[in-house]
Enzyme design. Structure first.
Site, PDB file in Angstrom:
ATOM      1  N   GLU A  22      -0.843  10.079  -2.201  1.00  0.00           N
ATOM      2  CA  GLU A  22      -1.482   9.458  -3.362  1.00  0.00           C
ATOM      3  C   GLU A  22      -0.542   8.472  -4.063  1.00  0.00           C
ATOM      4  OE1 GLU A  22      -4.537   9.672  -3.671  1.00  0.00           O
ATOM      5  OE2 GLU A  22      -4.850  11.348  -2.301  1.00  0.00           O
ATOM      6  N   HIS A  25      -1.040   5.027  -2.579  1.00  0.00           N
ATOM      7  CA  HIS A  25      -2.185   4.314  -3.185  1.00  0.00           C
ATOM      8  C   HIS A  25      -1.809   3.802  -4.582  1.00  0.00           C
ATOM      9  CE1 HIS A  25      -4.807   5.480   0.022  1.00  0.00           C
ATOM     10  NE2 HIS A  25      -4.858   6.751  -0.299  1.00  0.00           N
TER      11      HIS A  25
END
Length: 421
Positions: A22, A25
């Site tokens: 994550e 991202h």
């Protein structure tokens, strides 16, 4: 290894892999100016939550993944319509807060009815205050406040859809990319820690408690030089044959320990399966790896593991696997516990495998996964215009529902397997 250690190492595995994914991202989205509303580890109810800068960081209850919520990916939760009554706080001639309720408690705020509003491109609000209409500029980081919950507005240039196809693709691909980088670094670490095998040398990895080898004072790290006058020279099959042919008679071993050769007498014992054993686990001798060898060895391990994982995906796609071949979170926890109990090298290697698996899995063109989102971006690049957002959202929703059903099915199967022993 006690239960607490196993729990900690399982949580650590999940937390590291998901956080790295994550963060990829998140980092690349921030780099191109996308407003990231939330960085979440896990799904479901919030366990821990705090705000730093423009982003809310949350730890959620269900350890089945994570997400980064970027402005513009989904319809905005809070919307203001013409004719709606609001209150605004103004600082330096710009609206900094738009209050949607509890107007009486907003001291110093200007209350009125919305005549016109644009919070994406022109950034203004036109209010009717007691019959007088006034236009106010809105700050690009203004907050909408509803029931004490603040939501930062997302001007068009801060939204996911405003960026080029390449920038959006990089923000999506960055998650799996970080998993690949982590996997490679972990594979390299394994080579550094485990060392490089030395040809023609057999090392005792460990001894069985109470076994013949332990009774003869052999221990892990000993190098087996010769047995009954025959050089072993790394030939494990030859060593096994000599033990089997001993018929339980004492054997003369020469081992190397701390650079010195030591003679030992070892008497194989007949096991329950009618096989003569001395109670050792064997492996090649190792030496410290150079930097170049660690890089090369890590790359080879990663390539080999990738081939095996992709082959498994291919068999799954062609329905060549049975339900019992699949494992959910329970089986992952089981296997992680086994690897952690086997030692640091095995645990690091398993974490590398799982990081690589997570990266490759997310690149599959399955709705709701990063691979599917990249497919939609590729279609946009070819067509010259994006796919209808509502249709794309529906595809991802259906895909997510199917993945959840599959996870429930494999978890149920894991529970049955545990019950049945």
């Amino acid at each position: 290894m006690d239960v607490l250690q196993i729990i900690v190492l399982n949580v650590l595995l999940f937390f590291v892999l998901v956080t790295v994914h994550e963060w990829g991202h998140f980092y690349f989205a921030k780099r191109v100016g996308i407003l990231t509303r939330e960085f979440a580890i896990g799904f479901g109810p919030k366990v821990l939550s705090f705000v730093k800068g423009e982003t809310r960081y949350t730890l959620r209850l269900l350890p089945i993944g994570g997400f980064v919520r970027m402005a513009g990916e989904d319809p905005e939760i809070v919307q203001i319509n013409q004719g709606q009554r609001v209150a605004v706080a103004i600082k330096q001639d710009k609206v900094t807060h738009i209050y949607l309720n509890d107007f009486d408690s907003r001291r110093g705020a200007l209350e009125g009815v919305v005549e016109e509003i644009d919070l994406e491109r022109k950034l203004f609000v036109k209010l009717d205050v007691d019959g007088a209409v006034q236009r106010y500029a809105v700050h690009p980081q203004a907050m909408m406040v509803s029931k004490e919950k603040e939501t930062q507005i997302a001007p068009w240039d801060r939204q996911f859809g405003s960026k080029t196809v390449g920038q959006r693709a990089m923000a999506i691909f960055a998650g799996p990319l970080m998993n690949f980088i982590l996997a490679f670094l972990l594979f390299v670490t394994v080579v550094f820690v485990a060392g490089m095998p030395v040809p023609d040398r057999v090392r005792i990895s460990d001894t069985v408690a109470g076994g013949a080898a332990q009774q003869a004072s052999l221990k892990g790290g000993d190098i087996i030089v010769e047995v009954n006058g025959e050089k072993i020279a790394g030939d494990m099959k030859k060593l096994t044959a000599l033990i089997q042919n001993s018929q339980g008679k004492p054997m003369n071993w020469v081992i190397e320990r701390d650079g010195q050769q030591i003679a030992k007498q070892v008497k194989p014992e007949l096991s329950e399966d009618k096989v003569y054993r001395v109670g050792v686990s064997l492996g090649p001798d190792t030496r410290p790896a150079s930097f170049g060898e660690a890089i090369t060895g890590g790359a080879k391990s990663m390539a080999s593991a990738s081939t095996i994982i992709l082959d498994g995906f291919g068999k799954l796609a062609t329905l060549q696997v049975k339900m019992d071949d699949l494992g959910g979170p329970i089986r992952i926890v089981e296997f992680t516990s086994e690897q952690a109990s086997a030692g640091a090298v095995q645990y690091i290697y398993w974490m590398a495998i799982m990081s690589l698996y997570l990266g490759l899995f997310n690149l599959l063109p399955v709705p709701a996964l990063d691979g599917s989102r990249l497919v939609f971006l590729a279609l946009e690049a070819v067509r010259g215009k994006p796919v209808d957002p509502s249709r794309e959202s529906l595809v991802h929703f259906v895909g997510f529902a199917m993945l959840m059903l599959l996870m429930i099915a494999v978890t149920y199967n894991d529970i049955l397997r545990l019950i049945k022993g």
